[in-house]
Design an enzyme around this catalytic site. Structure first.
Site, PDB file in Angstrom:
ATOM      1  CE1 TYR A 281       5.249 -23.288  28.150  1.00  0.00           C
ATOM      2  CE2 TYR A 281       6.797 -25.098  27.674  1.00  0.00           C
ATOM      3  CZ  TYR A 281       6.327 -23.776  28.080  1.00  0.00           C
ATOM      4  OH  TYR A 281       7.543 -22.886  28.318  1.00  0.00           O
TER       5      TYR A 281
ATOM      6  CG  ASN B 267      11.954 -25.047  32.238  1.00  0.00           C
ATOM      7  OD1 ASN B 267      11.065 -25.307  32.931  1.00  0.00           O
ATOM      8  ND2 ASN B 267      12.598 -24.005  31.885  1.00  0.00           N
TER       9      ASN B 267
ATOM     10  CB  THR C 150      15.468 -35.514  26.363  1.00  0.00           C
ATOM     11  OG1 THR C 150      15.194 -36.703  25.530  1.00  0.00           O
ATOM     12  CG2 THR C 150      16.962 -35.067  26.093  1.00  0.00           C
TER      13      THR C 150
ATOM     14  CG  HIS D 224      16.990 -32.640  23.221  1.00  0.00           C
ATOM     15  ND1 HIS D 224      16.006 -32.201  22.652  1.00  0.00           N
ATOM     16  CD2 HIS D 224      16.876 -34.064  22.676  1.00  0.00           C
ATOM     17  CE1 HIS D 224      15.360 -32.811  21.879  1.00  0.00           C
ATOM     18  NE2 HIS D 224      15.683 -34.088  21.942  1.00  0.00           N
TER      19      HIS D 224
ATOM     20  CD  GLU E 110      12.058 -38.663  27.179  1.00  0.00           C
ATOM     21  OE1 GLU E 110      11.166 -37.841  26.746  1.00  0.00           O
ATOM     22  OE2 GLU E 110      13.292 -38.245  27.645  1.00  0.00           O
ATOM     23  CG  HIS E 111      13.712 -41.335  24.201  1.00  0.00           C
ATOM     24  ND1 HIS E 111      13.933 -40.306  24.622  1.00  0.00           N
ATOM     25  CD2 HIS E 111      12.634 -40.932  23.470  1.00  0.00           C
ATOM     26  CE1 HIS E 111      13.581 -39.175  24.505  1.00  0.00           C
ATOM     27  NE2 HIS E 111      12.449 -39.753  23.662  1.00  0.00           N
TER      28      HIS E 111
ATOM     29  CG  HIS F 178     -26.038 -47.461  50.176  1.00  0.00           C
ATOM     30  ND1 HIS F 178     -26.076 -46.371  51.094  1.00  0.00           N
ATOM     31  CD2 HIS F 178     -25.223 -47.233  49.048  1.00  0.00           C
ATOM     32  CE1 HIS F 178     -24.842 -45.537  50.670  1.00  0.00           C
ATOM     33  NE2 HIS F 178     -24.319 -46.022  49.626  1.00  0.00           N
TER      34      HIS F 178
END
Length: 437
Positions: free
Chosen positions: A128, A221, A244, A269, A335-336, A428
């Site tokens: 996307y 978004n 962001t 942004h 994020e940053h 088993h």
């Protein structure tokens, strides 16, 4: 920007998170809103997607899939300097992502007892690319290169239709796809695009059909994030990337003009973007505020920037010292994260939680947005505490291949039986014992 004074406080990470600026996002409301959209796509296929495009984007493209000739034309009309910049961004992104490829290994547990570690790419992914307030050909690069380097064989890119491009996605987005060799591109945006990728759109008309994918990645978004959350399990996703955000950890040695420019760059942004300065210097904070006022006056998107910087998600956080600042940025998990301090590399090496870390005065976040060679699809909203940025591992599956000889099995059969009995699963043990000769 509002000021949060944490000097003289001793707070736990959870208490710090409660005090720090953060966007007021209600993902639950968004999830409720996207549910009927996803249901429409699943029930009505291409016709449902077209109705939703008309309702939500106020346009219906000629076909869901972008024709081959439109993709080719987008490169022909692309300005040469933009083309050259995209080609260089692609080259650097390939180098950066190739370094992420894991190594396949074989471990000998015993003589004749082997475990092979394989890494297998998913077959098909849906990528996307946002197209709201701005076009993001850079997001095409980030999504596609990571998938191509991982070895994914089938790629579908989707991006919102644009009124000024005859209902097709932005031409620079289409050109980036063409330069990367991606010819399956759809003019569909928002939650309906995520639904189309996850559930598929069946049909004999290739122009209005889409095969479902295995993984959906890419930023968007809140509604795109909510849709990705809703389809998780039907498909894999990278993360619920939201609006962001940038945090700058700075001391008195930082250049206030640099810091202000970097905070503004992310505020550009979206009005909901978050810009946070963490500093132990009130003098720097004052100088940054003055620089912001001056630089915003000259900015193209000044209204949008002012809204972001003045929102509850942005602010200046005052701390006692850089040690205290490290505690704050780890709690915030940006994020940053930029580190503009004395001995920035050593300070950055101590950061635990961040989507990506930008070290020193000459490593601004926009470098990572476009051409550093890193990926700009990163965890937001504090999720960097447990999530990573987009990388080749989003498209790879770890598969363990176990290979034992009769002798190697015999060596551990008694212990296997002990564990099976301890869990009251005797069959088993029998599966191993029956192989004794």
């Amino acid at each position: 920007m509002r000021t949060i004074d944490l000097r003289g406080t001793t707070l736990s990470p959870s208490e710090l998170r409660d005090r720090l600026p953060r966007a007021e996002v209600d993902i639950e409301v968004a999830t409720e809103r996207v549910a009927p959209i996803l249901a429409t796509v699943r029930a009505d296929g291409a016709e449902g997607v077209r109705r939703l495009s008309e309702e939500l984007d106020q346009m219906v493209p000629h076909s869901l899939r972008v024709p081959r000739e439109v993709l080719a034309r987008s490169v022909e009309t692309l300005p040469e300097d933009v083309r050259e910049a995209l080609v260089e961004a692609i080259r650097r992104a390939r180098l950066g992502h190739e370094a992420q490829l894991p190594t396949e290994r074989t471990t000998a547990m015993a003589d004749g007892g082997l475990v092979h570690q394989r890494w297998v790419p998913v077959r098909r992914v849906g990528l996307y690319v946002p197209g709201g307030l701005a076009a993001y050909p850079s997001s095409v690069v980030m999504n596609v290169v990571a998938a191509q380097v991982a070895g994914v064989e089938s790629l579908a890119v989707t991006s919102p239709p644009q009124k000024d491009n005859d209902g097709w996605p932005d031409p620079t987005i289409l050109a980036a796809c063409e330069l990367l060799g991606v010819d399956e591109v759809y003019a569909v945006g928002g939650a309906q695009a995520v639904g189309m990728l996850a559930y598929g759109v069946p049909g004999d008309d290739a122009a209005n059909a889409c095969e479902p994918v295995d993984v959906v990645t890419g930023p968007g978004n809140i509604y795109v994030a909510a849709a990705k959350r809703a389809v998780m399990g039907v498909v894999g996703i990278d993360a619920e990337a939201g609006t962001t955000e940038i945090a700058v950890l700075a001391d008195a040695t930082a250049d206030p003009a640099f810091v202000a420019a970097d905070l503004i760059s992310q505020a550009e942004h979206d009005p909901a973007a978050a810009s946070v300065l963490v500093t132990d210097s009130t003098e720097l904070a004052d100088a940054v505020a003055a620089q912001i006022e001056e630089q915003v006056r000259q900015a193209k998107h000044s209204e949008r920037i002012r809204a972001a910087l003045g929102g509850p998600q942005s602010g200046v956080v005052l701390v006692d010292d850089i040690e205290h600042g490290l505690q704050v940025v780890d709690a915030y998990a940006a994020e940053h994260l930029e580190v503009q301090t004395a001995d920035a590399a050593a300070v950055a090496a101590r950061v635990r939680n961040a989507g990506a870390i930008f070290v020193g005065p000459y490593t601004p976040v926009p470098l990572g947005d476009y051409i550093a060679g890193s990926n700009h699809v990163l965890p937001t909203g504090g999720t960097a505490r447990f999530a990573s940025g987009l990388n080749v591992h989003a498209y790879l599956r770890s598969v363990q291949v176990v290979e034992y000889t009769a002798a190697a099995l015999e060596e551990v059969t008694d212990r296997l039986c002990v564990l099976a009995e301890a869990e009251d699963l005797p069959a088993h043990g029998t599966a191993a014992v029956i192989r004794r000769r």
